[in-house]
Design a protein around this motif. Structure first.
Motif, PDB file in Angstrom:
ATOM      1  N   ASN A  99      40.930  33.223  46.402  1.00  0.00           N
ATOM      2  CA  ASN A  99      40.205  31.966  46.325  1.00  0.00           C
ATOM      3  C   ASN A  99      40.930  30.845  47.064  1.00  0.00           C
ATOM      4  OD1 ASN A  99      41.900  32.682  44.023  1.00  0.00           O
ATOM      5  ND2 ASN A  99      41.433  30.668  43.176  1.00  0.00           N
ATOM      6  N   MET A 133      34.696  32.976  38.858  1.00  0.00           N
ATOM      7  CA  MET A 133      35.053  33.784  40.022  1.00  0.00           C
ATOM      8  C   MET A 133      34.081  33.536  41.180  1.00  0.00           C
ATOM      9  SD  MET A 133      37.794  35.559  39.429  1.00  0.00           S
ATOM     10  CE  MET A 133      38.524  34.278  38.402  1.00  0.00           C
ATOM     11  N   PRO A 148      35.132  39.534  43.891  1.00  0.00           N
ATOM     12  CA  PRO A 148      36.421  39.791  43.242  1.00  0.00           C
ATOM     13  C   PRO A 148      36.669  41.265  42.955  1.00  0.00           C
ATOM     14  CG  PRO A 148      34.834  38.957  41.654  1.00  0.00           C
ATOM     15  CD  PRO A 148      34.172  38.868  43.001  1.00  0.00           C
ATOM     16  N   GLY A 151      40.221  39.406  38.655  1.00  0.00           N
ATOM     17  CA  GLY A 151      40.562  38.013  38.475  1.00  0.00           C
ATOM     18  C   GLY A 151      41.705  37.893  37.494  1.00  0.00           C
ATOM     19  N   THR A 314      42.101  35.163  42.168  1.00  0.00           N
ATOM     20  CA  THR A 314      41.426  36.442  42.315  1.00  0.00           C
ATOM     21  C   THR A 314      41.804  37.083  43.635  1.00  0.00           C
ATOM     22  OG1 THR A 314      39.287  37.574  42.561  1.00  0.00           O
ATOM     23  CG2 THR A 314      39.360  35.256  43.191  1.00  0.00           C
ATOM     24  N   LYS A 358      36.720  39.850  36.039  1.00  0.00           N
ATOM     25  CA  LYS A 358      35.658  39.477  36.960  1.00  0.00           C
ATOM     26  C   LYS A 358      34.253  39.682  36.416  1.00  0.00           C
ATOM     27  CE  LYS A 358      35.353  43.900  39.516  1.00  0.00           C
ATOM     28  NZ  LYS A 358      36.430  44.633  38.841  1.00  0.00           N
TER      29      LYS A 358
END
Length: 449
Positions: A99, A133, A148, A151, A314, A358
């Motif tokens: 991310n 996510m 993802p 996560g 993630t 996730k």
């Protein structure tokens, strides 16, 4: 500060390529034009090593698509992906990014958007993916650019059997001072066991992942809202002094070269009684083949002045825009990020090893709840409570908890981390390290003011 400036071009900060000492699962990444292949570049975390084992007999058998994996340590893979995607070389179709990278990579048009694939793939069930996510992998243009694999947030792991033997009790919401006091009491509780493991390895995503959360909760920040750098401010210095002193007094041997992998090994080998790090580590610690399975307990990330301090992160699958096998790449991502894959891992490798964090369906799954009973509720709460927009006591100019969400942070964080690691090694003081860091941060701030 407009987000478009926060995600400005990465071209000026792309790092030099690291040596490709890769471990290949199904052959190294290549440039084959074969339509039945997909080349994947990924980090060497335990969950990724698991997917290597399961790919040929499952994904390839079902689709006929051969996956060529190239696997590198975290710092190395970040550099390689940065070079590969910025040049749009097209050698790799899929890579594990985070991310942190998505906003800037998308802004620079290095990624293929996934929205059309998602809309046509009803079996993928995007609405099952946790909202935090999906949001973190959606760019400023509103398009989704990655899915993802797992996560995570961060929490404190500790040996409950060691604490019980010492007559010690871990608070459900510990402060960092309580953690330091407990680390002293459990130091050498067993032969060769240190009180705590904390990352000391240089890297913006290594030592500064946990350390920046400590800075946040001590009241510090890398930059104020107006981009005034605060790296050598009293709060940042106090937090770093605390962290360095704790790891030097009660931390692992070889701390300046210890990252996530080394601390995970130390925990599994009973060389440490506590470890503050990623929630994703629990799956490996509680796996059926783990020597410490059932011996650990998990509590929220320690705090000082904030209500919570866990990070949000993630490792996610993204498609390089230059890929000529994007359809195959999506088929791989759709499998690797799916509920079906989670069930495969649960069945074949054990439910505790499922790449979690996730999908809501996993947390609702009784089999997972039973296998992950020691940690899944704490993990879920940590991810839910993480707030990248407001991680500390003051407004920030860019989002991010354990990082500053600007492209320049890869270089800035890494350079300052080298100074902090040198302080852990005793080669300089924390003040000397952070004074150098302040000068580096000022150069970054000058670009945004």
């Amino acid at each position: 500060m407009p987000l478009r400036r926060v995600v400005a071009s990465l071209s000026a900060v792309v790092l030099a390529s690291m040596a490709l000492s890769a471990c290949s699962g199904a052959g190294g990444g290549g440039t084959s034009s074969d339509g039945d292949t997909v080349n994947v570049l990924m980090v060497n975390n335990p969950q990724m090593l698991d997917i290597q084992k399961l790919t040929a007999d499952n994904f390839t058998k079902e689709t006929g698509i051969k996956v060529n994996y190239t696997v590198l340590p975290e710092n190395d893979v970040r550099d390689k992906i940065s070079q590969e995607f910025s040049s749009q070389a097209g050698q790799y179709d899929v890579a594990t990014i985070s991310n942190f990278e998505v906003p800037s990579y998308a802004k620079n048009q290095w990624l293929a958007p996934l929205d059309d694939y998602v809309s046509k793939d009803s079996a993928f069930k995007q609405d099952d993916v946790l909202g935090s996510m999906t949001k973190s992998l959606t760019a400023e243009d509103g398009k989704l650019y990655a899915e993802p694999f797992y996560g995570e947030s961060s929490f404190l792991m500790y040996r409950k059997d060691v604490f019980e033997a010492k007559g010690l009790k871990m608070p459900e919401k510990p402060t960092w001072q309580q953690v330091a006091d407990l680390a002293a009491k459990v130091d050498n509780a067993q032969p060769g066991m240190r009180g705590i493991c904390l990352r000391g390895l240089p890297g913006w995503g290594e030592v500064f992942a946990p350390l920046t959360t400590v800075v946040n909760t001590f009241g510090g920040t890398w930059f104020e809202k107006d981009w005034t750098p605060k790296v050598n401010a009293p709060e940042f210095q106090q937090a770093t002094e605390f962290y360095v002193n704790l790891v030097k007094s009660h931390g692992e041997s070889g701390a300046p070269q210890a990252g996530f992998t080394e601390c995970l090994n130390n925990m599994q080998q009973s060389k440490t009684a506590m470890w503050y790090d990623a929630t994703s580590a629990a799956g490996s610690l509680e796996a059926d083949d783990s020597p410490v399975k059932g011996k650990l307990a998990y509590v929220e990330a320690p705090v000082v002045k904030t209500k919570s301090s866990g990070w949000l992160y993630t490792w996610a699958w993204a498609i390089q825009k230059a890929s000529k096998r994007q359809d195959n790449a999506w088929k791989f991502i759709s499998w690797a990020s799916s509920q079906k894959y989670e069930e495969l891992v649960g069945t074949k490798l054990g439910w505790a090893k499922v790449p979690s964090g996730k999908r809501q369906s996993l947390y609702d799954n009784p089999k997972y709840q039973e296998a992950a009973s020691a940690f899944y509720k704490v993990t879920d709460a940590a991810i839910t409570n993480a707030d990248p927009e407001n991680p500390g006591l003051q407004p920030r100019p860019a989002p991010g908890i354990q990082f500053v969400g600007i492209p320049e942070f890869t270089d800035l964080g890494t350079q300052v981390s080298q100074e902090v690691s040198a302080a852990i090694a005793g080669r300089q003081t924390v003040k000397e390290a952070l004074d150098k860091g302040q000068a580096l941060a000022q150069k970054t701030a000058d670009k945004y003011k």
